[in-house]
Design an enzyme around this catalytic site. Sequence first.
Site, PDB file in Angstrom:
ATOM      1  N   TYR A 296      -2.444   4.347  -2.148  1.00  0.00           N
ATOM      2  CA  TYR A 296      -3.073   3.026  -2.068  1.00  0.00           C
ATOM      3  C   TYR A 296      -3.374   2.592  -0.628  1.00  0.00           C
ATOM      4  CZ  TYR A 296      -2.820   1.936  -7.070  1.00  0.00           C
ATOM      5  OH  TYR A 296      -3.018   1.922  -8.424  1.00  0.00           O
TER       6      TYR A 296
ATOM      7  N   THR B 254      -1.485 -11.559 -23.229  1.00  0.00           N
ATOM      8  CA  THR B 254      -0.662 -10.342 -23.327  1.00  0.00           C
ATOM      9  C   THR B 254       0.710 -10.552 -22.693  1.00  0.00           C
ATOM     10  OG1 THR B 254      -1.723  -9.487 -21.336  1.00  0.00           O
ATOM     11  CG2 THR B 254      -2.627  -8.751 -23.435  1.00  0.00           C
TER      12      THR B 254
ATOM     13  N   ASP C 265     -13.200  -9.423 -11.320  1.00  0.00           N
ATOM     14  CA  ASP C 265     -13.588  -8.021 -11.456  1.00  0.00           C
ATOM     15  C   ASP C 265     -15.017  -8.034 -11.992  1.00  0.00           C
ATOM     16  OD1 ASP C 265     -14.072  -5.420 -12.328  1.00  0.00           O
ATOM     17  OD2 ASP C 265     -11.961  -5.085 -12.812  1.00  0.00           O
TER      18      ASP C 265
ATOM     19  N   GLU D 237       4.037  -8.446 -13.880  1.00  0.00           N
ATOM     20  CA  GLU D 237       3.110  -9.507 -14.291  1.00  0.00           C
ATOM     21  C   GLU D 237       3.655 -10.248 -15.517  1.00  0.00           C
ATOM     22  OE1 GLU D 237      -1.472  -9.345 -14.157  1.00  0.00           O
ATOM     23  OE2 GLU D 237      -0.972  -8.841 -16.218  1.00  0.00           O
TER      24      GLU D 237
ATOM     25  N   ASP E 230      -2.665  -8.008  -4.657  1.00  0.00           N
ATOM     26  CA  ASP E 230      -2.891  -6.569  -4.829  1.00  0.00           C
ATOM     27  C   ASP E 230      -3.738  -6.051  -3.666  1.00  0.00           C
ATOM     28  OD1 ASP E 230      -1.559  -6.560  -7.222  1.00  0.00           O
ATOM     29  OD2 ASP E 230      -3.283  -6.006  -8.453  1.00  0.00           O
ATOM     30  N   VAL E 231      -3.656  -4.754  -3.407  1.00  0.00           N
ATOM     31  CA  VAL E 231      -4.398  -4.196  -2.271  1.00  0.00           C
ATOM     32  C   VAL E 231      -5.751  -3.601  -2.664  1.00  0.00           C
ATOM     33  CG1 VAL E 231      -3.457  -1.837  -2.350  1.00  0.00           C
ATOM     34  CG2 VAL E 231      -4.097  -2.852  -0.149  1.00  0.00           C
ATOM     35  N   ASP E 232      -5.904  -3.235  -3.932  1.00  0.00           N
ATOM     36  CA  ASP E 232      -7.163  -2.596  -4.346  1.00  0.00           C
ATOM     37  C   ASP E 232      -8.214  -3.672  -4.606  1.00  0.00           C
ATOM     38  OD1 ASP E 232      -5.404  -3.320  -6.394  1.00  0.00           O
ATOM     39  OD2 ASP E 232      -6.343  -1.998  -7.853  1.00  0.00           O
TER      40      ASP E 232
ATOM     41  N   ALA F  71       0.877  -1.170   0.000  1.00  0.00           N
ATOM     42  CA  ALA F  71       0.000   0.000   0.000  1.00  0.00           C
ATOM     43  C   ALA F  71       0.913   1.218   0.000  1.00  0.00           C
ATOM     44  CB  ALA F  71      -0.910  -0.025   1.214  1.00  0.00           C
ATOM     45  N   ILE F  72       1.385   1.554  -1.169  1.00  0.00           N
ATOM     46  CA  ILE F  72       2.332   2.647  -1.311  1.00  0.00           C
ATOM     47  C   ILE F  72       1.573   3.896  -1.771  1.00  0.00           C
ATOM     48  CG2 ILE F  72       4.480   3.380  -2.458  1.00  0.00           C
ATOM     49  CD1 ILE F  72       5.000   0.784  -1.020  1.00  0.00           C
TER      50      ILE F  72
END
Length: 363
Positions: free
Chosen positions: A136, A255, A336, A313, A221-223, A132-133
């Site tokens: 975030y 990708t 999502d 990634e 991830d934090v979000d 969490a930088i």
Amino acid sequence: MHKDQGKTGGVKGYFPKSHLHVLGCTTLLCFSFGYIWYVSSGTSSKVSDTTSNTQDFHKIKRPSNHILEDLLQIELPRMIYTKPQILKPSRSDVLMMTPWFAPIVWEGTYNSEILNEEFRQRNVTVGLTVFAIKKYVVFLKTFLETAETYFMVGHRVNYYIFTDRPEEVPKVALKEGRNVVVLQVQNYPRWQEISMRRMEMLSYFSQQRFVNEVSYLVCVDVDMKFNDQVGVEILSDLFGTLHPGFYAAERRSFTYERRPASQAYVPRDEGDFYYAGGFFGGTVMEVYKLTKQCHEAIMVDKANGIEAIWQEESHLNKYFVYHKPTKILSPEYLWDDNLGRPEILKKRRFLAVRKNHAAIRNK
Ligand code: UD2
């Protein structure tokens, strides 16, 4: 998909200000919530020496010896459950096993009662790492609160929060056997660099600290928010998660990094799945190997003036082509809602929180 839209390309809403928690708390207050603060000082290039704040360090309860613990005999008690049916696979709509015999975890394919009993007997401690930088930190409250409800319920958990703003880490009431450890690290001006540097910090702290404190690491991830059970069924030597945007895609649509000049390059005729950067893990040893190799590859790219298309990634995906995961998590573990609700998705366990990239990144 434009890179600034985020990996899943979803619509990102404004994150309410009410979630901004600027809490200048005292150490006393922190402990009253069952917190363990470990705020390291200074930075050696990027991460700090972790031996500075020893008085807090000793408060962490460590597993006696997590290498030998695997040798302990596990004996299940009498248990009553529906027997597995060889001629009736539990799921016929999805792939449940890779060609290298790694299970793919979907709802309906496992018995959590059996797994919980086995992992409880091993007294396993799981480390959940999250960065969490800068801005975030606003995601931490929901992240931690929902993790307390759904993540590794009944097991020992250390939350490792990497942040440059330790005073803004919210206090969340924790259940027994669960600790928060705040690790102060430096920030970077570009969000791409912040995202990539996670590999460096994870490899550093795996070697310095995690190896003495936990058996497994889960790196996310934090979000995000937990929305359903995420338990020991995910644990294995090395695991990755099918990216929600690509689980049904053909290889040509993945990708992956396609420029041979990058260390993350994957040729068009290779690769099994497209994995998400936002959820991977394994034993501390395996996560150390993965993060170290990815970080070194990122540094080679940097020296050559190239950055992989999806930052770390892309490097993670390259790693998984040549180091096959021993378990794979279905997109139930990283979803999502902007991608809809396909029939195969019986649970949405870990969900992207809407965010406005412009308002949150580089802030
Ligand atoms: C995708 C990936 C992410 C990573 C990134 C690389 C998924 C779900 N997510 O996420 O794992 O591969 O693409 O481009 O596959 N962070 C901060 N502060 C910042 C910026 C980032 O703490 O200023 C951390 C935070 O933990 C965040 C993570 O880095 O969750 C990834 O950054 P992102 O969420 O902005 O990237 P996103 O959503 O495009």
